[in-house]
Design an enzyme around this catalytic site. Sequence first.
Site, PDB file in Angstrom:
ATOM      1  N   GLY A   1      -5.007  -2.360   5.195  1.00 38.34           N
ATOM      2  CA  GLY A   1      -4.214  -3.501   4.713  1.00 38.34           C
ATOM      3  C   GLY A   1      -4.892  -4.836   4.955  1.00 38.34           C
ATOM      4  O   GLY A   1      -5.017  -5.668   4.049  1.00 38.34           O
ATOM      5  N   ARG A   2      -5.381  -5.036   6.180  1.00 34.31           N
ATOM      6  CA  ARG A   2      -5.982  -6.338   6.506  1.00 34.31           C
ATOM      7  C   ARG A   2      -7.372  -6.501   5.919  1.00 34.31           C
ATOM      8  O   ARG A   2      -8.014  -7.533   6.117  1.00 34.31           O
ATOM      9  CB  ARG A   2      -5.990  -6.533   8.024  1.00 34.31           C
ATOM     10  CG  ARG A   2      -6.674  -5.426   8.800  1.00 34.31           C
ATOM     11  CD  ARG A   2      -6.317  -5.489  10.277  1.00 34.31           C
ATOM     12  NE  ARG A   2      -6.817  -4.353  11.043  1.00 34.31           N
ATOM     13  CZ  ARG A   2      -6.198  -3.185  11.163  1.00 34.31           C
ATOM     14  NH1 ARG A   2      -5.067  -2.973  10.525  1.00 34.31           N
ATOM     15  NH2 ARG A   2      -6.705  -2.231  11.907  1.00 34.31           N
TER      16      ARG A   2
ATOM     17  N   GLU B   1      10.523  -4.845   4.433  1.00 27.27           N
ATOM     18  CA  GLU B   1      10.592  -6.241   3.976  1.00 27.27           C
ATOM     19  C   GLU B   1      10.247  -6.351   2.492  1.00 27.27           C
ATOM     20  O   GLU B   1      10.954  -6.996   1.711  1.00 27.27           O
ATOM     21  CB  GLU B   1       9.602  -7.117   4.770  1.00 27.27           C
ATOM     22  CG  GLU B   1       9.944  -7.316   6.221  1.00 27.27           C
ATOM     23  CD  GLU B   1       9.323  -6.248   7.124  1.00 27.27           C
ATOM     24  OE1 GLU B   1       9.065  -5.117   6.642  1.00 27.27           O
ATOM     25  OE2 GLU B   1       9.135  -6.534   8.319  1.00 27.27           O
TER      26      GLU B   1
ATOM     27  N   LYS C   1       0.842  -1.198   0.000  1.00 35.75           N
ATOM     28  CA  LYS C   1       0.000   0.000   0.000  1.00 35.75           C
ATOM     29  C   LYS C   1       0.879   1.252   0.000  1.00 35.75           C
ATOM     30  O   LYS C   1       0.680   2.163  -0.779  1.00 35.75           O
ATOM     31  CB  LYS C   1      -0.914  -0.036   1.232  1.00 35.75           C
ATOM     32  CG  LYS C   1      -1.884   1.090   1.342  1.00 35.75           C
ATOM     33  CD  LYS C   1      -2.842   0.853   2.501  1.00 35.75           C
ATOM     34  CE  LYS C   1      -3.664   2.100   2.793  1.00 35.75           C
ATOM     35  NZ  LYS C   1      -4.600   1.910   3.899  1.00 35.75           N
TER      36      LYS C   1
ATOM     37  N   GLU D   1      -5.122  -7.387  14.874  1.00 31.31           N
ATOM     38  CA  GLU D   1      -4.635  -6.054  14.520  1.00 31.31           C
ATOM     39  C   GLU D   1      -5.791  -5.051  14.636  1.00 31.31           C
ATOM     40  O   GLU D   1      -5.590  -3.893  14.977  1.00 31.31           O
ATOM     41  CB  GLU D   1      -4.066  -6.062  13.100  1.00 31.31           C
ATOM     42  CG  GLU D   1      -3.112  -4.915  12.848  1.00 31.31           C
ATOM     43  CD  GLU D   1      -2.350  -5.075  11.551  1.00 31.31           C
ATOM     44  OE1 GLU D   1      -1.389  -5.849  11.525  1.00 31.31           O
ATOM     45  OE2 GLU D   1      -2.729  -4.433  10.563  1.00 31.31           O
TER      46      GLU D   1
ATOM     47  N   LYS E   1       7.464  -0.859  12.421  1.00 35.10           N
ATOM     48  CA  LYS E   1       8.113  -0.521  11.154  1.00 35.10           C
ATOM     49  C   LYS E   1       9.301   0.413  11.378  1.00 35.10           C
ATOM     50  O   LYS E   1      10.212   0.464  10.572  1.00 35.10           O
ATOM     51  CB  LYS E   1       7.107   0.111  10.187  1.00 35.10           C
ATOM     52  CG  LYS E   1       6.091  -0.885   9.650  1.00 35.10           C
ATOM     53  CD  LYS E   1       5.256  -0.279   8.521  1.00 35.10           C
ATOM     54  CE  LYS E   1       4.277  -1.303   7.967  1.00 35.10           C
ATOM     55  NZ  LYS E   1       3.552  -0.840   6.794  1.00 35.10           N
TER      56      LYS E   1
ATOM     57  N   HIS F   1      -5.759 -34.209  17.315  1.00 37.76           N
ATOM     58  CA  HIS F   1      -4.707 -35.097  17.821  1.00 37.76           C
ATOM     59  C   HIS F   1      -3.619 -34.334  18.558  1.00 37.76           C
ATOM     60  O   HIS F   1      -2.552 -34.867  18.812  1.00 37.76           O
ATOM     61  CB  HIS F   1      -4.111 -35.911  16.660  1.00 37.76           C
ATOM     62  CG  HIS F   1      -5.147 -36.754  16.007  1.00 37.76           C
ATOM     63  ND1 HIS F   1      -5.351 -38.078  16.323  1.00 37.76           N
ATOM     64  CD2 HIS F   1      -6.088 -36.440  15.086  1.00 37.76           C
ATOM     65  CE1 HIS F   1      -6.369 -38.544  15.614  1.00 37.76           C
ATOM     66  NE2 HIS F   1      -6.829 -37.561  14.852  1.00 37.76           N
TER      67      HIS F   1
HETATM   68  C1  G6Q Z   1      -2.569  -4.022   7.851  1.00 35.45           C
HETATM   69  C2  G6Q Z   1      -1.335  -3.473   8.387  1.00 35.45           C
HETATM   70  C3  G6Q Z   1      -0.065  -4.137   7.916  1.00 35.45           C
HETATM   71  C4  G6Q Z   1       0.306  -3.787   6.480  1.00 35.45           C
HETATM   72  C5  G6Q Z   1       1.753  -4.238   6.215  1.00 35.45           C
HETATM   73  C6  G6Q Z   1       2.192  -3.958   4.801  1.00 35.45           C
HETATM   74  O1  G6Q Z   1      -3.681  -3.644   8.124  1.00 35.45           O
HETATM   75  O2  G6Q Z   1      -1.297  -2.110   8.220  1.00 35.45           O
HETATM   76  O3  G6Q Z   1      -0.104  -5.523   8.057  1.00 35.45           O
HETATM   77  O4  G6Q Z   1      -0.567  -4.376   5.589  1.00 35.45           O
HETATM   78  O5  G6Q Z   1       2.599  -3.626   7.127  1.00 35.45           O
HETATM   79  O6  G6Q Z   1       2.089  -2.612   4.513  1.00 35.45           O
HETATM   80  P1  G6Q Z   1       2.247  -2.109   3.035  1.00 35.45           P
HETATM   81  O7  G6Q Z   1       1.142  -2.686   2.233  1.00 35.45           O
HETATM   82  O8  G6Q Z   1       2.210  -0.619   3.097  1.00 35.45           O
HETATM   83  O9  G6Q Z   1       3.575  -2.624   2.551  1.00 35.45           O
END
Ligand code: G6Q
Length: 546
Positions: free
Chosen positions: A270-271, A214, A208, A356, A507, A387
Amino acid sequence: MSTPSLRSSPEWKALAKHWQALRGTTLRQLFDADAQRGTRLVAEGAGLYLDYSKNLVNSETLKLLQKLAQARGVFARRDAMFRGDKINETEKRAVLHVALRAPRGEKIYVDGKDVVPEVHEVLDRMAAFSDKLRSGEWRGHSGKAIRNVISIGIGGSDLGPVMAYEALKHYSRRDMTFRFVSNVDPTDFVEATRDLDAEETLFVICSKTFTTLETLTNAHAARDWCLAQLGGDDSAVAKHFVAVSTNADEVRKFGIDTANMFGFWDWVGGRYSMDSAIGLSTMLAIGPEHFREMLAGFHAMDEHFRSSPAERNLPLLMGLLSIWYNDFFGAQTVAVLPYAQYLKRFPAYLQQLTMESNGKHVTLAGEHVDYPTGPIYWGEPGTNGQHSFYQLIHQGTRLIPCDFIGFMHSLNPLGGQHDLLMANLIAQTEALAFGKTPAQVRAEGTPEWLVPHRVCEGNRPTNIILAENLTPHSLGALVALYEHSVFTQGAIWHIDSFDQWGVELGKQLAKKVIPQLQDAQEPKLAHDSSTNALIRRYRVARKTPS
Ligand code: G6Q
């Protein structure tokens, strides 16, 4: 928003009193008292069937929980979300994942602008690209068709696509390879690419913000890997990289042509983004038609949540039951147990969605809450979990409400195996509810000393969620069910379920330590003594060959 204290509200007090009165009542007694309970405490919506009869509730509980929802403004907040109001107050953003699956022609406004046409414009571009790639018309730099797709992203830009790919594998192109890279651990990237030919590989970089450490690190690794195999010609990037982001500037800076960028908007968390362009890899795997079916499933549940009466509203009921156990019984976790191997990543996906969103310690007004908020979600597919950790659910000292998820038909029928799977699901919920009494254990000829060990007290609550088949539609409905259940809980607690300041902190943290590990010069360390020692230890190890 000023927040009247939850615990001192009359609705909460009524529930607390009711809990005192009900807590000694067993599920056995509740079922004995009402022969219709198993068909009365059920609800259906968007193709999903919810049996919530095996919960520690009676009609009064449900009435009081609904009153609480009303008093806490859940319905008003739900309508505000669907309207496009900026209900993510700490980030001053609308929360409109529901717009991502709104049918063409529906109107949803953000700052006076209808966002639905843009949503469909992106979906159409995604579909056109998917068709091109899947048909082999889109060629790599050397002219070969693309056979491998690697989605690079993390958190909300990864968990949804991975989960959806696994869940819908049955519908996916089996002659193509789909992989997902998220971890900055180089192993993730190396293992995902080791047997692939760059000439036939497309990377979908999902971020986003397009600034996440990462993802950017892995994206650079991917570019190096690709160019090394394709003769170092920078122009190859255009044929082997596409981006999904809200940040065109950063995408351009990375070297991806924004013509190969699929956008989304700041009102998609994001989620909550697996049904936006973040789901491009899903669309590439299952095709645009199936993707649209998935969106229709999401939308069906949205409509159900928006318009069904409280007593038949699946997400509302699930959210309220979660409040009941979390805040009155003191249950700390919820186990999610899909009896479907394809849903093996569903619990991991839900962990982010639920924790989250509702892992918050202050209300929207910034006041510290004096009640527990988001429970811990965890789980594994059944029957495997039976199990291992089910022992603790059956006979441990903790109350663990469980969601059992099952499908009436198998996508891979094999003899009577699906019957065995579903028999296990049904039997487990029965055993958890009713247990095994000392009398039953004795009747099996168990010696007296062994009786207490073999007794299962029962009274362990479960939700049972059933759908006919695992399809893109039912998956969409299932995800939306949890999205709106999470929403309901957050609305009752008056927290912001749509920000993630703890994640933002994460982050930032490593950024300070990275140069302290890498600098040739011994850095001046001013952390605590543990952190300093760890950094020094790593620096020494770094100079020593493994
Ligand atoms: C989701 C969070 C988090 C995010 C990641 C990746 O709701 O904000 O999990 O999706 O940190 O972020 P970017 O999409 O900005 O790389």
